[in-house]
Design a protein around this motif. Structure first.
Motif, PDB file in Angstrom:
ATOM      1  N   GLY A   1     -14.498 -13.388  -6.016  1.00 57.73           N
ATOM      2  CA  GLY A   1     -15.642 -14.287  -6.045  1.00 57.73           C
ATOM      3  C   GLY A   1     -15.898 -14.958  -4.716  1.00 57.73           C
ATOM      4  O   GLY A   1     -16.405 -16.080  -4.659  1.00 57.73           O
ATOM      5  N   GLY A   2     -15.534 -14.279  -3.622  1.00 58.13           N
ATOM      6  CA  GLY A   2     -15.745 -14.809  -2.284  1.00 58.13           C
ATOM      7  C   GLY A   2     -14.688 -15.785  -1.818  1.00 58.13           C
ATOM      8  O   GLY A   2     -14.769 -16.297  -0.691  1.00 58.13           O
ATOM      9  N   THR A   3     -13.659 -16.063  -2.645  1.00 57.07           N
ATOM     10  CA  THR A   3     -12.603 -17.014  -2.300  1.00 57.07           C
ATOM     11  C   THR A   3     -11.295 -16.283  -2.064  1.00 57.07           C
ATOM     12  O   THR A   3     -10.918 -15.393  -2.837  1.00 57.07           O
ATOM     13  CB  THR A   3     -12.409 -18.042  -3.430  1.00 57.07           C
ATOM     14  OG1 THR A   3     -13.636 -18.752  -3.633  1.00 57.07           O
ATOM     15  CG2 THR A   3     -11.305 -19.028  -3.098  1.00 57.07           C
ATOM     16  N   SER A   4     -10.598 -16.664  -1.008  1.00 63.49           N
ATOM     17  CA  SER A   4      -9.301 -16.070  -0.711  1.00 63.49           C
ATOM     18  C   SER A   4      -8.281 -16.495  -1.768  1.00 63.49           C
ATOM     19  O   SER A   4      -8.072 -17.687  -2.014  1.00 63.49           O
ATOM     20  CB  SER A   4      -8.828 -16.499   0.678  1.00 63.49           C
ATOM     21  OG  SER A   4      -7.535 -15.987   0.940  1.00 63.49           O
ATOM     22  N   MET A   5      -7.643 -15.501  -2.405  1.00 63.89           N
ATOM     23  CA  MET A   5      -6.681 -15.766  -3.470  1.00 63.89           C
ATOM     24  C   MET A   5      -5.264 -15.301  -3.122  1.00 63.89           C
ATOM     25  O   MET A   5      -4.288 -15.774  -3.705  1.00 63.89           O
ATOM     26  CB  MET A   5      -7.116 -15.049  -4.748  1.00 63.89           C
ATOM     27  CG  MET A   5      -8.482 -15.442  -5.248  1.00 63.89           C
ATOM     28  SD  MET A   5      -8.418 -16.993  -6.153  1.00 63.89           S
ATOM     29  CE  MET A   5     -10.108 -17.150  -6.710  1.00 63.89           C
ATOM     30  N   ALA A   6      -5.145 -14.349  -2.196  1.00 60.93           N
ATOM     31  CA  ALA A   6      -3.840 -13.802  -1.841  1.00 60.93           C
ATOM     32  C   ALA A   6      -3.950 -13.142  -0.473  1.00 60.93           C
ATOM     33  O   ALA A   6      -5.055 -12.873   0.028  1.00 60.93           O
ATOM     34  CB  ALA A   6      -3.361 -12.792  -2.880  1.00 60.93           C
ATOM     35  N   ARG A   7      -2.794 -12.876   0.115  1.00 59.88           N
ATOM     36  CA  ARG A   7      -2.770 -12.186   1.401  1.00 59.88           C
ATOM     37  C   ARG A   7      -1.496 -11.355   1.478  1.00 59.88           C
ATOM     38  O   ARG A   7      -0.538 -11.572   0.718  1.00 59.88           O
ATOM     39  CB  ARG A   7      -2.815 -13.174   2.568  1.00 59.88           C
ATOM     40  CG  ARG A   7      -1.570 -14.032   2.672  1.00 59.88           C
ATOM     41  CD  ARG A   7      -1.610 -14.952   3.873  1.00 59.88           C
ATOM     42  NE  ARG A   7      -0.353 -15.684   4.023  1.00 59.88           N
ATOM     43  CZ  ARG A   7      -0.086 -16.519   5.014  1.00 59.88           C
ATOM     44  NH1 ARG A   7      -0.987 -16.743   5.953  1.00 59.88           N
ATOM     45  NH2 ARG A   7       1.077 -17.130   5.075  1.00 59.88           N
ATOM     46  N   ALA A   8      -1.474 -10.417   2.410  1.00 54.96           N
ATOM     47  CA  ALA A   8      -0.299  -9.565   2.582  1.00 54.96           C
ATOM     48  C   ALA A   8      -0.078  -9.277   4.054  1.00 54.96           C
ATOM     49  O   ALA A   8      -1.025  -9.257   4.854  1.00 54.96           O
ATOM     50  CB  ALA A   8      -0.458  -8.254   1.819  1.00 54.96           C
ATOM     51  N   THR A   9       1.178  -9.039   4.390  1.00 54.02           N
ATOM     52  CA  THR A   9       1.557  -8.520   5.699  1.00 54.02           C
ATOM     53  C   THR A   9       2.430  -7.296   5.477  1.00 54.02           C
ATOM     54  O   THR A   9       3.365  -7.336   4.673  1.00 54.02           O
ATOM     55  CB  THR A   9       2.330  -9.565   6.517  1.00 54.02           C
ATOM     56  OG1 THR A   9       1.481 -10.669   6.807  1.00 54.02           O
ATOM     57  CG2 THR A   9       2.816  -8.969   7.832  1.00 54.02           C
ATOM     58  N   CYS A  10       2.110  -6.228   6.178  1.00 58.41           N
ATOM     59  CA  CYS A  10       2.888  -4.995   6.057  1.00 58.41           C
ATOM     60  C   CYS A  10       3.387  -4.585   7.436  1.00 58.41           C
ATOM     61  O   CYS A  10       2.617  -4.567   8.410  1.00 58.41           O
ATOM     62  CB  CYS A  10       2.034  -3.878   5.464  1.00 58.41           C
ATOM     63  SG  CYS A  10       2.944  -2.352   5.090  1.00 58.41           S
ATOM     64  N   GLN A  11       4.678  -4.281   7.507  1.00 62.75           N
ATOM     65  CA  GLN A  11       5.264  -3.779   8.745  1.00 62.75           C
ATOM     66  C   GLN A  11       5.600  -2.304   8.545  1.00 62.75           C
ATOM     67  O   GLN A  11       6.353  -1.942   7.636  1.00 62.75           O
ATOM     68  CB  GLN A  11       6.526  -4.565   9.100  1.00 62.75           C
ATOM     69  CG  GLN A  11       7.102  -4.190  10.455  1.00 62.75           C
ATOM     70  CD  GLN A  11       8.294  -5.056  10.820  1.00 62.75           C
ATOM     71  OE1 GLN A  11       9.414  -4.571  10.891  1.00 62.75           O
ATOM     72  NE2 GLN A  11       8.053  -6.342  11.067  1.00 62.75           N
ATOM     73  N   LEU A  12       5.016  -1.468   9.384  1.00 62.53           N
ATOM     74  CA  LEU A  12       5.238  -0.025   9.318  1.00 62.53           C
ATOM     75  C   LEU A  12       6.086   0.400  10.508  1.00 62.53           C
ATOM     76  O   LEU A  12       5.786   0.038  11.654  1.00 62.53           O
ATOM     77  CB  LEU A  12       3.904   0.731   9.317  1.00 62.53           C
ATOM     78  CG  LEU A  12       2.955   0.393   8.155  1.00 62.53           C
ATOM     79  CD1 LEU A  12       1.883  -0.580   8.627  1.00 62.53           C
ATOM     80  CD2 LEU A  12       2.302   1.650   7.613  1.00 62.53           C
ATOM     81  N   LEU A  13       7.146   1.152  10.234  1.00 68.65           N
ATOM     82  CA  LEU A  13       8.079   1.571  11.269  1.00 68.65           C
ATOM     83  C   LEU A  13       8.085   3.088  11.378  1.00 68.65           C
ATOM     84  O   LEU A  13       8.074   3.796  10.371  1.00 68.65           O
ATOM     85  CB  LEU A  13       9.496   1.078  10.944  1.00 68.65           C
ATOM     86  CG  LEU A  13       9.666  -0.437  10.771  1.00 68.65           C
ATOM     87  CD1 LEU A  13      11.120  -0.769  10.460  1.00 68.65           C
ATOM     88  CD2 LEU A  13       9.187  -1.190  12.010  1.00 68.65           C
ATOM     89  N   ARG A  14       8.124   3.573  12.619  1.00 70.11           N
ATOM     90  CA  ARG A  14       8.101   5.024  12.856  1.00 70.11           C
ATOM     91  C   ARG A  14       9.437   5.651  12.450  1.00 70.11           C
ATOM     92  O   ARG A  14      10.513   5.130  12.771  1.00 70.11           O
ATOM     93  CB  ARG A  14       7.825   5.309  14.333  1.00 70.11           C
ATOM     94  CG  ARG A  14       7.778   6.807  14.673  1.00 70.11           C
ATOM     95  CD  ARG A  14       7.439   7.028  16.140  1.00 70.11           C
ATOM     96  NE  ARG A  14       6.049   6.714  16.419  1.00 70.11           N
ATOM     97  CZ  ARG A  14       5.033   7.571  16.258  1.00 70.11           C
ATOM     98  NH1 ARG A  14       5.268   8.793  15.802  1.00 70.11           N
ATOM     99  NH2 ARG A  14       3.805   7.201  16.544  1.00 70.11           N
ATOM    100  N   TYR A  15       9.354   6.769  11.743  1.00 72.00           N
ATOM    101  CA  TYR A  15      10.559   7.533  11.431  1.00 72.00           C
ATOM    102  C   TYR A  15      11.192   8.030  12.728  1.00 72.00           C
ATOM    103  O   TYR A  15      10.488   8.431  13.666  1.00 72.00           O
ATOM    104  CB  TYR A  15      10.223   8.739  10.558  1.00 72.00           C
ATOM    105  CG  TYR A  15       9.804   8.396   9.141  1.00 72.00           C
ATOM    106  CD1 TYR A  15      10.740   8.001   8.200  1.00 72.00           C
ATOM    107  CD2 TYR A  15       8.471   8.495   8.757  1.00 72.00           C
ATOM    108  CE1 TYR A  15      10.362   7.707   6.897  1.00 72.00           C
ATOM    109  CE2 TYR A  15       8.078   8.205   7.454  1.00 72.00           C
ATOM    110  CZ  TYR A  15       9.028   7.812   6.529  1.00 72.00           C
ATOM    111  OH  TYR A  15       8.649   7.518   5.247  1.00 72.00           O
TER     112      TYR A  15
END
Length: 264
Positions: free
Chosen positions: A92-106
Motif C-alpha cells: 500500500g505504498g508503505t515500507s513494511m520490511a527490508r532485506a540485505t543479501c550477501q552473495l559470495l563467489r564460489y
C-alpha cells in the motif's frame, strides 16, 4: 504445483492470495511469504550462478495486509568476490520490511581440516509416514515429516531435540518454479515457532530472520533442528540448523517479541 501460489503477478506488483495469510491477524501476511518474496526478487534481479547467496537477513517491522506488494532493490556493492544487495518491501505504498543479501563467489576450498558438528542421524523424509492432517502446516502452507519434538499438536513435546523435514507444496509466485534458494528463504521463518513455542503455544512473534548458507539444498526437503532458544523480559532468540538429505547446508536464526495472546 497444483496448489494455488502465495502471490500472482500483475505488472510489477505481487498480489497476495488468501493462502498467504498469517497466524496473528487474518488480514495480514505470513512472515514466510515476506521473507520468501524478498529473497525471490533479489535472486531474480541480482542472482548469478557463480555466486551463492550466503546470507539473507530480513527485518519485518510492520504487518502488511493483503494489498498488492512492490519490492525495490539496490546494489550496495558489486565486487568480483562479494556482492551486497538491499531490498525493500512496500504494501500500500508503505515500507513494511527490508532485506540485505550477501552473495559470495564460489572458489576452491583451502586445504586442512576444520572441526564441525557431526551430521544429524535421522530417517529420510520418504521413510517417515505422512502426518494424519494431510493439509500440512497452517492449513496447507507447507508439509512436514516430524522426527522429534512436535509443537503443533495437543501433546507438544518441549523436552529433548526438535527436528523435522519440511517441503513446500506451492509456488511462491504463480508460474515461477521454486529455486533452491527460494525454498530456504520462504521456509526459514519457521525457525521462530519451532525454536520459540512452548507447551501452551507460540507467544513470540519474530521481527526478523537471518539465513546463512554454505551450500544450496539439492532436494525439495529441508531439515530443521532447533539448537538454541533464549528469552529475557519478553525478547527471545531462536536458532535452527538446516539440512538437506545430503547433510548440513546452513542455519536460520530469529529475534522475536512476546505477544499478549499466544497463537494456539
Amino acid at each position: 504445483m497444483e496448489n494455488p501460489p502465495f502471490f500472482t503477478r500483475e505488472g510489477s506488483a505481487y498480489v497476495p492470495t488468501t493462502i498467504a495469510r498469517g497466524p496473528w491477524d487474518p488480514n495480514s501476511l505470513h512472515g514466510r511469504v515476506i521473507a520468501g518474496l524478498l529473497g525471490h526478487v533479489i535472486e531474480q534481479k541480482h542472482g548469478d550462478p557463480a555466486f551463492i547467496p550466503a546470507r539473507l537477513t530480513v527485518d519485518m517491522y510492520k504487518l502488511p495486509d493483503l494489498s498488492p506488494i512492490e519490492v525495490t532493490t539496490k546494489v550496495v556493492r558489486e565486487g568480483y568476490r562479494i556482492k551486497v544487495v538491499d531490498a525493500e518491501f512496500f504494501s500500500g505504498g508503505t515500507s513494511m520490511a527490508r532485506a540485505t543479501c550477501q552473495l559470495l563467489r564460489y572458489t576452491q576450498a583451502p586445504e586442512g581440516k576444520v572441526w564441525s558438528p557431526p551430521n544429524w542421524d535421522v530417517p529420510a523424509p520418504d521413510s517417515i509416514p505422512e502426518p494424519e492432517d494431510r493439509r500440512g502446516g497452517m492449513g496447507g502452507m507447507w508439509t512436514t515429516r516430524p522426527i522429534s519434538g512436535g509443537i503443533f499438536s495437543a501433546n507438544r513435546d518441549i523436552a529433548g531435540p526438535r527436528r523435522l523435514w519440511m517441503s513446500e507444496v506451492r509456488e511462491l509466485v504463480g508460474g515461477e518454479p521454486l529455486t533452491p534458494f527460494v525454498r530456504v528463504a520462504v521456509g526459514a521463518d519457521f525457525a521462530s515457532p519451532f525454536a520459540n513455542a512452548s507447551e501452551q503455544g507460540l507467544a513470540y512473534i519474530n521481527s526478523d530472520v537471518t539465513v546463512y548458507l554454505h551450500r544450496l539444498p539439492t532436494t525439495r526437503w529441508v531439515g530443521y533442528e532447533v539448537v538454541n532458544h533464549g528469552a529475557t523480559d519478553g525478547v527471545a532468540i531462536g536458532e535452527c540448523w538446516l539440512y538437506d538429505e545430503a547433510g548440513p547446508i546452513g542455519t536460520a536464526t530469529v529475534a522475536a517479541l512476546a505477544q499478549k495472546r499466544a497463537m494456539a
